[in-house]
Design a protein around this motif. Structure first.
Motif, short mmCIF file in Angstrom:
data_model
loop_
_atom_site.label_atom_id
_atom_site.label_comp_id
_atom_site.label_asym_id
_atom_site.label_seq_id
_atom_site.Cartn_x
_atom_site.Cartn_y
_atom_site.Cartn_z
N GLN A 26 43.77 40.40 43.91
CA GLN A 26 44.30 39.53 44.97
C GLN A 26 43.20 38.60 45.45
O GLN A 26 42.22 39.09 45.96
CB GLN A 26 44.77 40.45 46.11
N LEU A 80 45.47 39.96 36.93
CA LEU A 80 46.82 39.81 37.48
C LEU A 80 47.11 40.86 38.55
O LEU A 80 48.04 40.69 39.34
CB LEU A 80 47.86 39.90 36.36
N ARG A 81 46.32 41.92 38.56
CA ARG A 81 46.53 42.95 39.59
C ARG A 81 45.55 42.80 40.74
O ARG A 81 45.55 43.60 41.66
CB ARG A 81 46.43 44.35 38.96
N VAL A 95 53.75 43.88 37.78
CA VAL A 95 53.01 42.76 38.40
C VAL A 95 54.04 41.90 39.12
O VAL A 95 54.96 41.37 38.49
CB VAL A 95 52.25 41.94 37.34
N LYS A 147 45.41 36.48 42.48
CA LYS A 147 45.52 36.69 41.04
C LYS A 147 44.73 35.63 40.27
O LYS A 147 44.64 34.47 40.69
CB LYS A 147 46.99 36.62 40.62
N ILE A 185 48.34 31.94 40.28
CA ILE A 185 47.31 32.53 39.41
C ILE A 185 46.23 31.46 39.29
O ILE A 185 46.51 30.33 38.87
CB ILE A 185 47.85 32.84 38.00
#
Ligand SMILES: C[S@@+](CC[C@H](N)C(=O)[O-])C[C@H]1O[C@@H](n2cnc3c(N)ncnc32)[C@H](O)[C@@H]1O
Length: 310
Positions: free
Chosen positions: A21, A18-19, A259, A23, A267
């Motif tokens: 790029q 989630l952190r 986040v 995600k 995501i």
């Protein structure tokens, strides 16, 4: 408590995804008891041709696959879920052993029980394991081994990881073993899209279950309803991607870390690679496997590959 950081390896993986790029979340996150039940519903959807096509192959060619293993053989299935497909092979054998591996305990327990009902002669072992973490299955009984990886779950791996995973299965079965893998070739984009974006919205619920699972398992404060299910077809990479799209901008705090999501930021939750017979054989060759039998359904929608070590 929120400041304590991720509590276990899965949580660390989630936070890293989630952190990063873009995600992403690992596909194993779909599976808790609710996710396994949703997957079982997906397999019954009219649009989800994969399970029916593969069941047709296994029904018709179960005896030939069983002959590759032989009486007293050991069938090992990573990501076994409901274990129904293995019964199509095992019921043709005397005294087989079945080893089901899965990350989701509920499916593992249910699968073992149902397999014993379908195949009275079988010895069943259930092993809770994350097969992406590298795994070993100690104490296997004597006998020829078959690794069975149906359902085109292999397509969830990128190509290099698929090669590495097949190499692991080759090691697991040994020099006289067999590796049987289901693979779904690329086809009409409308057929593919419908299979992963069904009219009843079950796949959308399955996709969102990755977030619901996070909420249930870790008590995270976030709203899965603020994410929409989206399918992307990438014809060049021969894959379908599942995404969860942020509805509006939003921010969460996950294990003490912020986040942030832009509006429409996604995501990436799963890829499903679609390899033709030749593409998949080339991939398997890199894993040290040679084709011994290849079966398709009547309409040529799905492929069951049987390989042996080179
Ligand atoms: C797509 S379902 C396939 C189930 C069944 N083999 C079939 O073909 O119908 C994937 C199964 O693999 C399990 N699974 C997913 N990721 C896993 C992982 N990293 N380690 C172990 N099991 C995993 C899930 O819990 C689920 O039961």
């Amino acid at each position: 408590v929120a400041q304590d950081g991720p509590p276990d390896p899965l949580a660390r993986e989630v936070l890293a995804g989630l952190r990063s790029q873009p995600k992403s979340l690992p596909p194993k996150l779909f599976y808790d008891a609710a996710g396994s039940a949703l997957f079982d519903r997906i397999t019954e959807l009219p649009e989800y041709y994969l399970t029916r096509a593969e069941a047709e192959i296994l029904d018709r060619h179960g005896p030939e696959l069983a002959a590759l293993l032989g009486d007293g053989g050991v069938l090992i299935e990573p990501g076994c879920g409901s274990s129904v497909k293995a019964a199509s092979i095992l019921r043709h054998l005397a005294r087989p052993t079945y080893v089901g591996l899965d990350i989701e305990i509920d499916a593992l327990t249910r699968g073992a029980r149902e397999l014993r009902e379908r195949v009275p002669d079988v010895t069943v072992r259930s092993v809770p394991v994350d097969y992406t973490a590298g795994f070993d299955v100690p104490g296997l009984p004597e006998g020829r081994r078959m690794a069975f990886f149906p359902g085109s779950t292999i397509g969830n791996f990128d190509r290099d990881d698929a090669v590495a995973f097949l190499a692991r299965l080759r090691e697991l079965v040994g020099a006289d073993g067999v590796v049987v893998v289901g693979a779904d070739p690329w086809k009409d984009p409308a057929v593919l899209r419908a299979a992963y974006d069904d009219a009843a919205g079950v796949t959308a619920e399955f996709n969102r279950n990755a977030l619901r699972h996070l909420v249930r398992r870790y008590g995270l404060v976030l709203d899965p309803e603020r994410f929409a299910h989206e399918i992307r077809l990438d014809a060049d990479r021969r894959r379908i991607e599942m995404h969860l799209v942020s509805i509006g901008a939003q921010s969460w705090t996950i294990w003490g870390h912020p986040v942030r999501f832009e509006d429409r930021e996604t995501i990436h939750t799963e890829s499903c690679h679609k390899w033709t017979i030749d593409e998949f054989r080339a991939l398997a060759a890199e894993a040290g496997l040679r084709p011994v039998r290849t079966f398709t359904d009547r309409e040529g929608r799905f492929v069951e590959h049987a390989f042996a070590p080179l």
